[in-house]
Design a protein around this motif. Structure first.
Motif, short mmCIF file in Angstrom:
data_model
loop_
_atom_site.label_atom_id
_atom_site.label_comp_id
_atom_site.label_asym_id
_atom_site.label_seq_id
_atom_site.Cartn_x
_atom_site.Cartn_y
_atom_site.Cartn_z
N TYR A 32 -25.12 23.80 11.03
CA TYR A 32 -25.76 23.12 9.90
C TYR A 32 -26.81 22.19 10.47
N LEU A 34 -30.30 19.53 9.78
CA LEU A 34 -30.92 18.60 8.84
C LEU A 34 -32.20 18.04 9.43
N ILE A 95 -19.99 22.84 11.18
CA ILE A 95 -19.39 22.65 9.85
C ILE A 95 -17.89 22.44 9.98
N TYR A 103 -16.61 17.51 12.78
CA TYR A 103 -17.24 17.83 11.51
C TYR A 103 -18.16 16.71 11.07
N GLY A 104 -19.43 17.03 10.85
CA GLY A 104 -20.38 16.05 10.37
C GLY A 104 -20.93 15.12 11.43
N LEU A 106 -23.42 14.21 13.74
CA LEU A 106 -24.79 14.69 13.94
C LEU A 106 -25.27 14.43 15.36
#
Lengths: 118, 112
Positions: A32, A34, A95, A103-104, A106
């Motif tokens: 994932y 961003l 993810i 998880y998450g 960054l």
């Protein structure tokens, strides 16, 4: 080891033209991605994201492209505006909890300074 | 609605002193993150809370750094015996899902 790299420290673009910001990653657990924009003395502002099950996501003037085989993503801004001048960071996350990553959690690149000239 | 807020916005301290940095997340966000950003670099992960518990503190550089979130909302990052190398902008972020994170303006810490 820099797992997320933005190899261009800066980019200068004329108003109305396209801005293309690039980002490469090495960790295959990332799925994932961003993009954040940051003005001086402010925190990063979320712009757009993409999951690894897609290769393109579009939101207004902003489009993110993901090439998973090349471990490369790019942010296109069309048309560029002077107000887009800022530092742009790409960030990546798994993810699911796997491989010791969270998880998450960054992982950011070093950032690219975008200057859009009127 | 209100975004993530951080206080103080600036903190100047002397080497060896203790500091506390506060983060108020967006209401209802269960995930809360602390990052540190040095000049010319991207934010670097420090610690992640899911509710009241620290789900991952692998980014804390050493045992001088500690963070709490006792009621699952406000969080405090605590730094003991500060060193000049601790000077940076400390960013807090919150998230409803744990992936897309919304950042506060940061606290600029300067250790003299």
């Amino acid at each position: 080891d820099q797992q997320v790299k933005q190899n261009s420290p800066s980019l200068s673009v004329q108003e109305g033209r396209i801005s293309i910001l690039n980002c490469d990653y090495t960790n295959s657990m990332f799925d994932y991605f961003l993009w954040y924009k940051k003005y001086p003395a402010e925190g990063p502002t979320f712009l757009i994201s993409i999951s690894s099950i897609k290769d393109k996501n579009e939101d207004g003037r902003f489009t993110v492209f993901l090439n998973k085989s090349a471990k490369h993503l790019s942010l296109h801004i069309v048309p560029s505006q002077p107000g887009d001048s800022a530092v742009y960071f790409c960030a990546a996350s798994p993810i699911n909890n796997a491989g010791g990553t969270s998880y998450g959690k960054l992982t950011f690149g070093q950032g690219t300074i975008l200057t859009v000239h009127p | 609605g209100a975004g993530v807020s951080q206080t103080p916005s600036n903190k100047v301290t002397e080497k060896g002193k203790y500091v506390e940095l506060r983060c108020d997340p967006i209401s209802g966000h269960t995930a809360l993150y602390w990052y540190r950003q040095s000049l010319g670099q991207g934010p670097e992960f420090l610690i992640y809370f899911q509710g009241t518990g620290a789900a991952d503190d692998s980014g804390l550089p050493n045992d001088r750094f500690f963070a709490v979130r006792p009621e699952g909302s406000v969080s405090t990052l605590k730094i003991q015996r500060t060193e000049r190398g601790d000077s940076a902008v400390y960013l807090c972020a919150s998230s409803p899902t744990g992936i897309t994170q919304y950042f506060g303006p940061g606290t600029r810490l300067t250790v003299l």
